[in-house]
Design an enzyme around this catalytic site. Sequence first.
Site, short mmCIF file in Angstrom:
data_model
loop_
_atom_site.label_atom_id
_atom_site.label_comp_id
_atom_site.label_asym_id
_atom_site.label_seq_id
_atom_site.Cartn_x
_atom_site.Cartn_y
_atom_site.Cartn_z
N ILE A 169 0.85 -1.19 0.00
CA ILE A 169 0.00 0.00 0.00
C ILE A 169 0.88 1.24 0.00
CG2 ILE A 169 -1.87 1.24 1.16
CD1 ILE A 169 -2.55 -1.34 2.64
N TYR A 192 -5.07 18.46 -10.47
CA TYR A 192 -5.52 17.32 -9.67
C TYR A 192 -6.57 16.51 -10.42
CZ TYR A 192 -7.66 14.66 -5.89
OH TYR A 192 -8.16 13.64 -5.11
#
Length: 308
Positions: free
Chosen positions: A39, A192
Amino acid sequence: MYFLYTVFASLGFFFILKWMKKRRYFTELKRLDGKTVLITGGNSGIGKETAVALAMRGARVVIACRDQNKAEKAVREIKLKSHSLDVLHMELDLASLRSVREFCKNFLQKEKRLDILINNAGMPGILDWTDDGFSLCFGVNHLGHFLLTNLLLPRLKECAPSRVLTLTCSSYKYQKLDFQDLNYNLLPFFTYCRSKLANIYFSQELARTTEGKGVTSCAVHPGFVQSSWTVHYSFLFRMLMQVIMWMFFVSCEIGAQTVIYCAVSDEAAKHSGGYFVDCRPATLRPFARDAGVAKKLWEASERLVKLV
């Protein structure tokens, strides 16, 4: 009478907020014993909550992040909450392609398995640059994870059936890609949005390139989550966003539920290339399902990270 109106209006507002923040919980207790999970950004927020949930199911969990002190603290907390000792940290800076390559070399030497890769780490739209000259947002959110996944793909294929989860956001719908300037650094929010759209295209093209090879890929929108992304902005903006997030955003624990679902559920594995929201497949805007654009982005990304 005015007091009663105020009370009823406040209660109504409270229940509306509660309804807006309502999300599904993934409760399936499927075990992950013998599996290894990686992760990125697993030291905080959604990544940390995901790490706890998967470690509780018996997985070996590796969290990858750049800050060693924060990572070591997170590992202790994840072990404590999950009652698992099989949690560790490896250093990774997604803003540096050199760091990504070094990380993958070390990971492949030390870890014999990789069953689930969760591309979780992300940067908001800020005007800054990576070590390789890309905008920090696009470089971390897309290019860093693109290189990471490709370098680890042989191990994922060896451990098939395996999964790659890439976190995205519904804000993808506000922008389209401009191949003349993928960085697009003039308006940070749109940078973004483009990086999140790139995450979706990447996930789809990865599913196509690995079809029949035992690797499934999906894009996950965890919802709008009360995470620590505001640390990159001014004090006044942080205070304003804290109020807005408290009112409208969900907790990291709730935000992690769709990620956990896609990592564990057998049903989710049937939808390789899919986009998931609230523990179920969701529909993308038509322009975000363009296979031609996804392939073009993949080829452009290969050149940018020097894979070809």
